[in-house]
Design a protein around this motif. Structure first.
Motif, PDB file in Angstrom:
ATOM      1  N   ARG A  70       0.826  -1.212   0.000  1.00 39.93           N
ATOM      2  CA  ARG A  70       0.000   0.000   0.000  1.00 39.93           C
ATOM      3  C   ARG A  70       0.865   1.269   0.000  1.00 39.93           C
ATOM      4  NH1 ARG A  70      -3.703   0.603  -2.482  1.00 39.93           N
ATOM      5  NH2 ARG A  70      -4.245   2.455  -1.320  1.00 39.93           N
ATOM      6  N   HIS A 140      -6.889  17.689   3.253  1.00 41.96           N
ATOM      7  CA  HIS A 140      -8.265  17.244   3.075  1.00 41.96           C
ATOM      8  C   HIS A 140      -9.229  18.130   3.872  1.00 41.96           C
ATOM      9  CE1 HIS A 140     -11.624  14.850   2.088  1.00 41.96           C
ATOM     10  NE2 HIS A 140     -11.881  14.571   3.345  1.00 41.96           N
ATOM     11  N   GLU A 166     -14.109  13.020  -2.332  1.00 42.88           N
ATOM     12  CA  GLU A 166     -14.268  11.752  -1.588  1.00 42.88           C
ATOM     13  C   GLU A 166     -13.112  10.789  -1.843  1.00 42.88           C
ATOM     14  OE1 GLU A 166     -15.925   9.949   0.867  1.00 42.88           O
ATOM     15  OE2 GLU A 166     -16.341  12.047   1.259  1.00 42.88           O
ATOM     16  N   GLY A 167     -12.617  10.775  -3.085  1.00 46.47           N
ATOM     17  CA  GLY A 167     -11.520   9.872  -3.457  1.00 46.47           C
ATOM     18  C   GLY A 167     -10.316  10.106  -2.567  1.00 46.47           C
ATOM     19  N   ARG A 169     -10.413  11.416   0.453  1.00 47.95           N
ATOM     20  CA  ARG A 169     -10.810  11.038   1.827  1.00 47.95           C
ATOM     21  C   ARG A 169     -10.409   9.579   2.132  1.00 47.95           C
ATOM     22  NH1 ARG A 169     -12.063  13.256   6.550  1.00 47.95           N
ATOM     23  NH2 ARG A 169     -11.350  11.418   7.597  1.00 47.95           N
ATOM     24  N   VAL A 170     -10.576   8.709   1.143  1.00 48.55           N
ATOM     25  CA  VAL A 170     -10.266   7.281   1.317  1.00 48.55           C
ATOM     26  C   VAL A 170      -8.780   7.095   1.641  1.00 48.55           C
ATOM     27  CG1 VAL A 170     -10.220   5.043   0.119  1.00 48.55           C
ATOM     28  CG2 VAL A 170     -12.148   6.591  -0.214  1.00 48.55           C
ATOM     29  N   ASP A 173      -8.096   8.368   5.259  1.00 53.20           N
ATOM     30  CA  ASP A 173      -8.589   7.409   6.263  1.00 53.20           C
ATOM     31  C   ASP A 173      -7.702   6.187   6.339  1.00 53.20           C
ATOM     32  OD1 ASP A 173     -10.639   9.039   6.967  1.00 53.20           O
ATOM     33  OD2 ASP A 173     -12.170   8.000   5.784  1.00 53.20           O
ATOM     34  N   GLU A 174      -7.224   5.744   5.195  1.00 52.49           N
ATOM     35  CA  GLU A 174      -6.360   4.566   5.177  1.00 52.49           C
ATOM     36  C   GLU A 174      -5.077   4.825   5.980  1.00 52.49           C
ATOM     37  OE1 GLU A 174      -5.109   3.165   1.245  1.00 52.49           O
ATOM     38  OE2 GLU A 174      -3.339   2.327   2.241  1.00 52.49           O
TER      39      GLU A 174
END
Ligand SMILES: Cc1ncc(C[n+]2csc(CCO)c2C)c(N)n1
Length: 222
Positions: A70, A140, A166-167, A169-170, A173-174
């Motif tokens: 990742r 963000h 939103e993209g 945001r992911v 959060d990850e």
């Protein structure tokens, strides 16, 4: 309380100051002189090239192969998303690739990236994420808070929509979840050091706006 919540609480004042900085407010209202944005962009191209290397060190240092995978994917998203946005803005502002390559970073851009590199070389993946997380998370939050603004300058409108989406945001959060997972596995001393990296990067985020707004340069002694 989650480790990430403790970090967020520690930088409340500094992040609010970033949000209220005339550079950020100037983007929202469309009043920021393009010359300031140009100085920002040149320094940010340098910043991102170092940032991607710090993320790559995270991939190398991760103990878990899934984290390694990742972090490597995040290097690609810095290259594809951030740097391609930059290329587009640079073309609109008449900045050439040669100018970007030849550009000497201003003191704050140099100091900020050196701070991240130092955390990355001397620490583990938790140190690396703590040092790079303010870039994701603060941008963000700023992007979200600026969503309702539609400045006349198209570059500023695009800048706002890139970070508020939103993209993005992911991805934020990850990285927050990864930081919390690592924080649960390390010592109190490690957590204190990680917090320090996060706080220092947050100060540098503020100073980065200031650098661009004031066209910060190295001394010339003349
Ligand atoms: C000084 C500075 N801080 C943060 C960002 C935003 N940013 C840089 S890399 C990254 C994550 C991968 O896309 C994000 C959100 C920036 N451009 N410049």
């Amino acid at each position: 309380m989650k480790f990430s919540d403790q970090l967020r609480e520690a930088v409340e004042v500094s992040w609010e100051a970033s949000f209220n900085h005339p550079f950020v407010q100037g983007i929202a209202k469309g009043t920021l002189p393009l010359a300031c944005f140009r100085h920002y962009l040149l320094n940010d191209a340098y910043y991102l090239s170092q940032f991607a290397r710090v993320q790559a060190l995270g991939a190398a240092k991760a103990e878990d192969l899934a984290d390694s995978n990742r972090m490597a994917a995040h290097v690609q998203s810095t290259y594809n998303a951030e740097l391609s946005l930059h290329e587009k803005f640079a073309a609109q502002l008449g900045i050439t690739h040669e100018q970007i390559i030849a550009f000497e970073p201003s003191p704050t851009a140099y100091a900020y990236t050196t701070h991240m590199m130092s955390a990355a070389y001397s620490g583990h993946l938790g140190d690396i994420i703590a040092a790079i997380l303010p870039c994701y998370w603060l941008y963000h939050e700023i992007g979200e808070r600026l969503q309702s603004y539609t400045p006349d300058e198209p570059i500023y409108r695009e800048w706002i929509s890139a970070y508020g989406g939103e993209g993005f945001r992911v991805l934020v959060d990850e990285q927050i979840a990864r930081l919390d997972k690592i924080a649960d596995q390390v010592s109190e001393a490690d957590r204190a050091r990680m917090k320090r990296h996060f706080v220092i990067s947050s100060h540098y985020e503020f100073k980065f706006w200031e650098m661009a707004y004031t066209h910060e340069q190295w001394p010339t002694y003349s």
